[in-house]
Design an enzyme around this catalytic site. Structure first.
Site: not given
Ligand code: C5P
Length: 265
Positions: A11, A94-97, A99, A121
């Protein structure tokens, strides 16, 4: 029974504007997301109990138990699977992995409705069409056809935890992305893209200066930017030959970096 094969494409956030922050700490985003023809591969088959085997160049350090997002995805969908996961993409990049891997499992099981419970993501990775992503990652809208782009992905071998990058971002309320041009020429699209931003790029560089090196060595591309919260950076090129030449040049200068010429889907 033969296992079903699933592809989890990389991604790429061509833009990533951070436009605000919710009371629960999550950030509001405005991002143009595309996918590429490089990615992780999964083989999935029904089983009485969950199991996970991880192979591939980036298998090291990947959990093979309930901590892995593919495991969580199958559990959330209520279907135990025997999963083989081939990790071809750098994690924390930062490219999905993870997710994209989890989204591939949910797609296979027809359980996309639980995607948002697994991570911000995951919903965007449920299909490989380019999209505009807003909200915290949960609002997805179709975009005009962007055409196929030759791209080089460069990961300088550092992992930057997403929460740390968001924390290092000084201004949380930034201007949203502009209107995505429809039927633009490739030159016009690049000109538009150049006026957009990845607001996480500067904070990520402050935590991992190698990201600036990756961006520098991509200079010469039509557009150079970081994807997601880093550390993978990308360059867009005019042709597959230009992208291949850039890949070869960067890979020989940095044999320990992950450098990959690809095409957007
Ligand atoms: O949802 P996910 O576990 O992928 O996000 C990882 C971390 O990235 C979250 O705990 C949060 O600190 C940050 N994040 C955020 N705002 C988003 C997506 C992620 O602050 N829209």
């Amino acid at each position: 029974m033969t296992a079903a094969h699933a592809f989890a494409p990389a991604k790429i956030n061509l833009t990533l504007h951070v436009t605000g922050q919710r009371d629960d700490g999550y950030h509001l985003l405005d991002s143009l997301v595309v996918f590429a023809d490089v990615g992780d591969r999964l083989w999935l088959e029904p089983a009485p109990d969950m199991s996970l085997d991880v192979t591939g160049p980036f298998a090291k350090g990947v959990p093979t138990d309930g901590r892995n997002l593919v495991w969580k995805a199958a559990e959330a969908a209520g279907t135990p699977l025997r999963i083989r996961l081939e990790k071809n993409l750098p994690h924390g990049g930062g490219i999905g992995g993870g997710s994209a891997d989890a989204a591939a499992v949910l797609r296979h099981l027809g359980a996309g409705q639980v995607a948002a419970t697994l991570g911000a993501d995951v919903p965007v990775c449920l299909d490989d069409r380019a999209k505009r992503m807003t909200g915290i990652g949960d609002c997805l809208t179709p975009v005009p056809r962007l055409g196929t782009w030759d791209i080089v992905l460069v990961n300088p071998g550092v992992e930057v935890p997403t929460p740390s990058v968001f924390k290092a971002l000084c201004t949380k309320t930034n201007a949203p992305m502009g209107t995505i041009p429809s039927q633009a020429s490739k030159d016009d699209f690049i000109r538009w893209l150049a006026q957009q931003r990845n607001d996480l790029q500067e904070p990520a560089i402050s935590l991992a200066p190698e990201i600036a090196d990756a961006l520098n060595i991509l200079k010469g591309a039509k557009l150079v930017r970081m994807s997601g919260s880093g550390s993978t950076c990308f360059g867009l090129y005019r042709s597959a030959e230009d992208a291949q030449a850039a890949q070869d040049r960067i890979a020989s200068a940095h044999p320990n970096w992950w450098v990959k010429a690809a095409k957007t889907l």
